[in-house]
Enzyme design. Structure first.
Site, short mmCIF file in Angstrom:
data_model
loop_
_atom_site.label_atom_id
_atom_site.label_comp_id
_atom_site.label_asym_id
_atom_site.label_seq_id
_atom_site.Cartn_x
_atom_site.Cartn_y
_atom_site.Cartn_z
CB SER A 234 -0.62 0.23 -7.63
OG SER A 234 -0.07 0.95 -6.56
CG ASP A 461 -2.04 7.75 -8.69
OD1 ASP A 461 -2.10 7.61 -7.46
OD2 ASP A 461 -2.12 6.80 -9.49
CG HIS A 489 -3.95 4.39 -6.92
ND1 HIS A 489 -2.76 4.75 -7.48
CD2 HIS A 489 -3.77 3.12 -6.44
CE1 HIS A 489 -1.88 3.77 -7.34
NE2 HIS A 489 -2.48 2.77 -6.72
#
Length: 520
Positions: A234, A461, A489
């Site tokens: 991320s 996601d 995610h």
């Protein structure tokens, strides 16, 4: 208020337990310096990393967790980095690390540096968790090293938003479309910004990703690695790609999983996030209604959540947990929903918690929301929210800030187009508009001259949609895209296909064929 692009974990519990590794100099004053510019990196001398055995503090904390049977040894480390790279020989601030090593490593390659996202999530905590979950093939070749970036956790944490204000932020109206609700949302953002500006002044501009990337190169040197091997999730993909831009020849291998899109402006990124969370909720709903045992929230989960939001608005829902005095507002309901959409493993807990809340017990909702925002049982918070705002805003481009009128119009528009997540996503754009700090916008990142960089994207996601990974892989001169047709995610190591490809790359530098797609 929601955390953007975060792989969030409540790190404070583990880190407080090992905080004895730090020293009194951890309170180094950063108030006299300004932020570093995104220019050619300076070459300060790396300070030695002081390591201390902290196995006896960490092992009791992980006992009974999956992976805790592995023969792991943990060390806590501390070093110093320049406050500003404009004056690399000037004052320093401390950085905290954890290193995990599997007993009996064979033919070790070096360190695998990990970052879990955020910004604001603890890399030191991530090292512990990754040591329990990464494939043993990787652990047999690498030490797992995580550090708290500047401003995070135990590395001079940014702490300027009071716990009481954080409680109000979480509890606030999650779908602000009326004038009154937007006034409240903007007021909370202004209150946080004012408090942080008063607490830190110009020092708020030092907590940048560009500076952290330079810190990471000093850590690489201190670890004794000629080149960096990095796994970032991320926001960690932003940190990793920034490092690769600054130091392309020092990249050995870099896995960037669940990429933050480098090519979108804040408005486009916020709208893409709202759309992705709507799709993520639909995936959760479809999964729930297909359960053989039946969906705890019935055949229309979206309708159920809408009704629960109305119920909580009319009368906030109490919790059955002993000593809990809070009541769940619609903000808490939506915080729990969003938290659970990060990982499919939380979907059953979300369904059960929503059902229990309808019957008058919000304990499960508080558990999800508190973990997401780093709230501990004593009512205190980690500095996750503070650091998230400070770093995101210090990295932002002031020319892309939206004014209040634009944001109000977007909140109304997106509230209709993305009913659960749109209005709040629009309102969040106000956060950096009122943030008072020097900005160091992220550099354009092509990392020309770097070794192949593996970018991993997930078609389902809800936090960092797949187009972000596509864009990042295209922008990086040596970028290679690996796609998983999954949900939740991040992707590694959640499926055999992705795991095999990433392992081969990390260990043997074998890059998957361009365009490789792994099935669900």
């Amino acid at each position: 208020m929601r955390l953007s692009s975060a792989l969030v974990a409540a790190a404070a519990g583990l880190l407080l337990a090992v905080s004895g590794c730090t020293s009194s100099s951890d309170t180094t004053d950063a108030g006299s310096s300004s932020s570093a510019a995104a220019t050619t990196p300076a070459e300060p001398q790396a300070a030695e990393i002081e390591w201390e055995d902290c196995n006896d503090r960490i092992q009791p904390l992980i006992a009974g967790s999956p992976g805790s049977e592995r023969p792991l040894a943990f060390e806590c480390g501390r070093t110093e980095v320049p406050i500003t790279y404009e004056e690399p020989e000037g004052a320093t601030l401390p950085v905290f690390l954890i290193r995990a090593r599997l007993t009996g490593q064979a033919d070790p390659i070096g360190s695998l540096v990990v970052n879990p996202g955020g910004p604001g999530a603890s890399g030191a905590d991530a090292a512990i968790r990754q040591a329990l979950t990464l494939p043993e093939d990787v652990l047999r070749r690498f030490d797992v090293v995580g550090f708290d970036p500047r401003g995070v956790g135990l590395s001079t944490p940014v702490e300027c938003i009071p716990d009481e204000l954080k409680d109000r932020m979480v509890a606030a109206e999650p779908r602000p479309t009326t004038e009154a609700a937007l006034d409240d949302a903007f007021g909370l953002a202004q209150e946080a910004a004012d408090g942080c500006a008063e607490e830190y002044g110009e020092a708020l501009g030092t907590f940048t990703t560009t500076a952290t990337a330079r810190d990471m190169d000093l850590l690489r040197q201190g670890l004794g690695d000629e080149q960096l091997t990095f796994l970032g999730y991320s926001y960690g993909t932003t940190l990793g790609s920034t490092y690769a831009e600054l130091f392309p020849d020092r990249v050995r291998a870099m896995v960037l999983d669940a990429a933050v899109d480098p090519d979108t402006d804040p408005r486009a990124d916020a709208e893409a996030g709202a759309a992705a969370f709507e799709a993520g909720f639909d995936a959760f709903a479809a999964n729930c209604t297909q359960l053989i045992a039946g969906c705890p929230i019935g055949g229309e989960p979206r309708r159920f959540v809408e009704d629960l939001l109305a119920q909580a608005a009319a009368a906030p829902i109490a919790s059955a947990r002993a000593g809990e005095t809070r009541q769940a507002t619609p903000g808490v309901v939506m915080a729990a929903v969003q938290a659970a959409l990060y990982t499919t493993s939380a979907w059953p807990q979300l369904a059960q918690s929503l059902a229990a809340a309808q019957q008058g017990d919000a304990q499960g909702l508080f558990s999800l929301a508190d973990n997401f925002y780093g709230r501990l049982q004593d009512g205190s918070y980690s500095n996750l929210i503070d650091a998230n705002r400070a770093i995101n805003c210090a990295d932002s481009d002031p020319e892309q800030d939206l004014d209040e009128a634009e944001i109000r119009a977007l909140a109304i528009d997106w509230g209709q187009r993305y009913p659960l997540f749109g209005a709040e996503s629009a309102a969040s754009l106000y956060t950096c508009t009122v943030w008072e700090a020097e900005r160091t916008p992220l550099p354009d990142r092509d990392a020309a001259g770097a070794a192949p960089i593996l970018v991993v994207g997930n078609s389902g996601d809800p936090v960092t949609p797949l187009p972000g990974a596509v864009d990042l892989a295209e922008d990086l001169t040596s970028g290679v895209l690996l796609t998983w047709q999954g949900q939740g995610h991040t992707s590694y190591p959640k499926t055999e296909c992705v795991t095999a490809a990433v392992n081969a790359y990390l260990i043997d530098l074998t890059v998957p064929a361009e365009g490789t797609t792994c099935p669900l």
